[in-house]
Motif scaffolding. Structure first.
Motif, short mmCIF file in Angstrom:
data_model
loop_
_atom_site.label_atom_id
_atom_site.label_comp_id
_atom_site.label_asym_id
_atom_site.label_seq_id
_atom_site.Cartn_x
_atom_site.Cartn_y
_atom_site.Cartn_z
N LEU A 112 0.87 -1.25 0.01
CA LEU A 112 -0.25 0.07 0.03
C LEU A 112 0.89 1.11 0.14
CD1 LEU A 112 0.35 0.72 3.18
CD2 LEU A 112 -1.41 -0.99 3.49
N MET A 113 0.18 2.41 0.09
CA MET A 113 0.95 3.40 0.22
C MET A 113 1.77 3.67 1.48
SD MET A 113 0.31 4.48 -2.79
CE MET A 113 1.09 6.12 -2.74
N PHE A 114 2.80 3.12 1.36
CA PHE A 114 3.83 3.11 2.67
C PHE A 114 4.25 4.46 2.99
CE2 PHE A 114 7.93 2.45 4.70
CZ PHE A 114 7.60 1.94 6.00
N LYS A 115 4.64 5.17 2.08
CA LYS A 115 5.31 6.71 2.12
C LYS A 115 4.44 7.79 2.13
CE LYS A 115 9.51 4.73 0.53
NZ LYS A 115 10.65 4.57 -0.34
N GLN A 116 3.22 7.52 3.02
CA GLN A 116 2.37 8.66 3.09
C GLN A 116 1.43 8.42 4.30
OE1 GLN A 116 -0.63 8.67 -0.17
NE2 GLN A 116 0.83 9.62 -1.75
N ILE A 117 1.44 9.53 5.05
CA ILE A 117 0.93 9.31 6.51
C ILE A 117 0.19 10.67 6.47
CG2 ILE A 117 2.75 7.87 7.58
CD1 ILE A 117 4.13 10.64 8.66
N HIS A 118 -0.53 10.83 7.76
CA HIS A 118 -1.23 12.03 8.12
C HIS A 118 -0.79 12.49 9.82
CE1 HIS A 118 -4.57 15.16 8.21
NE2 HIS A 118 -4.58 14.49 9.56
N LEU A 119 -0.38 13.58 9.79
CA LEU A 119 -0.37 13.91 11.22
C LEU A 119 -1.59 15.07 11.55
CD1 LEU A 119 3.63 14.92 11.61
CD2 LEU A 119 2.33 12.89 12.37
N THR A 120 -2.18 14.72 12.80
CA THR A 120 -3.22 15.60 13.08
C THR A 120 -2.54 17.05 13.44
OG1 THR A 120 -2.88 15.06 15.49
CG2 THR A 120 -4.23 13.56 14.38
N PRO A 121 -3.55 18.07 13.70
CA PRO A 121 -2.99 19.57 13.87
C PRO A 121 -2.14 19.32 15.31
CG PRO A 121 -5.40 19.73 13.27
CD PRO A 121 -4.78 18.07 13.54
#
Length: 157
Positions: free
Chosen positions: A80-89
């Motif tokens: 899957l898209m390993f090199k994408q993440i989300h950080l919250t504010p």
């Protein structure tokens, strides 16, 4: 790692808890391997309700400075898209204020095993143009191999 087979691929909370436990164990072994078993008691999982912007407070074995770790875990049977993440504010603000002491541990759990990538100081990595960010209720982050380091997950066998 056999316990992960019992977790549904779409159960984000259980995957997150499992990943945080693996990273807590990894950090205890890392610090011990670096000759500082006396510091292992300082490595703590942080309860979510405290909203400090990271999941684990660890320690740098050589300097005894804190290391703040945000764990981003996914479980999948296929790549899957390993090199994408989300950080919250809140996570992004903590990354801004913590500098090089802030790390994102990107953990992928699959049938083939685990893959761990450490992204230290994502704010500086953005300034150095090693990651891209898209503001979206926090930050969507995309990174390349040059932005961090893939390491072996240390765990009790």
């Amino acid at each position: 790692l056999s316990a992960v087979a019992d977790i549904d691929d779409n159960d984000a909370a259980r995957i997150g808890d499992f990943g945080e436990n693996l990273i807590w164990q990894h950090e205890c072994i890392r610090v011990t391997n670096e000759g500082r078993k006396d510091l292992v008691h300082l490595i703590k999982r942080i309860p979510t309700h405290l909203a400090v912007g990271y999941d684990i407070k660890s320690i740098e074995a050589d300097t005894e400075f804190d290391r703040f770790i945000e764990v981003k875990s996914t479980k999948s049977r296929r790549p899957l898209m390993f090199k994408q993440i989300h950080l919250t504010p809140n996570e992004w603000r903590t990354a801004q204020s913590s500098g090089s002491r802030y790390c994102v541990y990107r953990l992928q759990i699959s049938d083939e095993g685990c893959r761990l990538f450490i992204l230290r100081d994502p704010v500086q990595k953005f300034r150095d143009q090693l990651i891209t960010i898209i503001p979206r209720d926090g930050m969507d982050i995309s990174f390349t191999d040059e932005a961090g380091e893939e390491v072996e997950l240390l765990c009790v066998r």
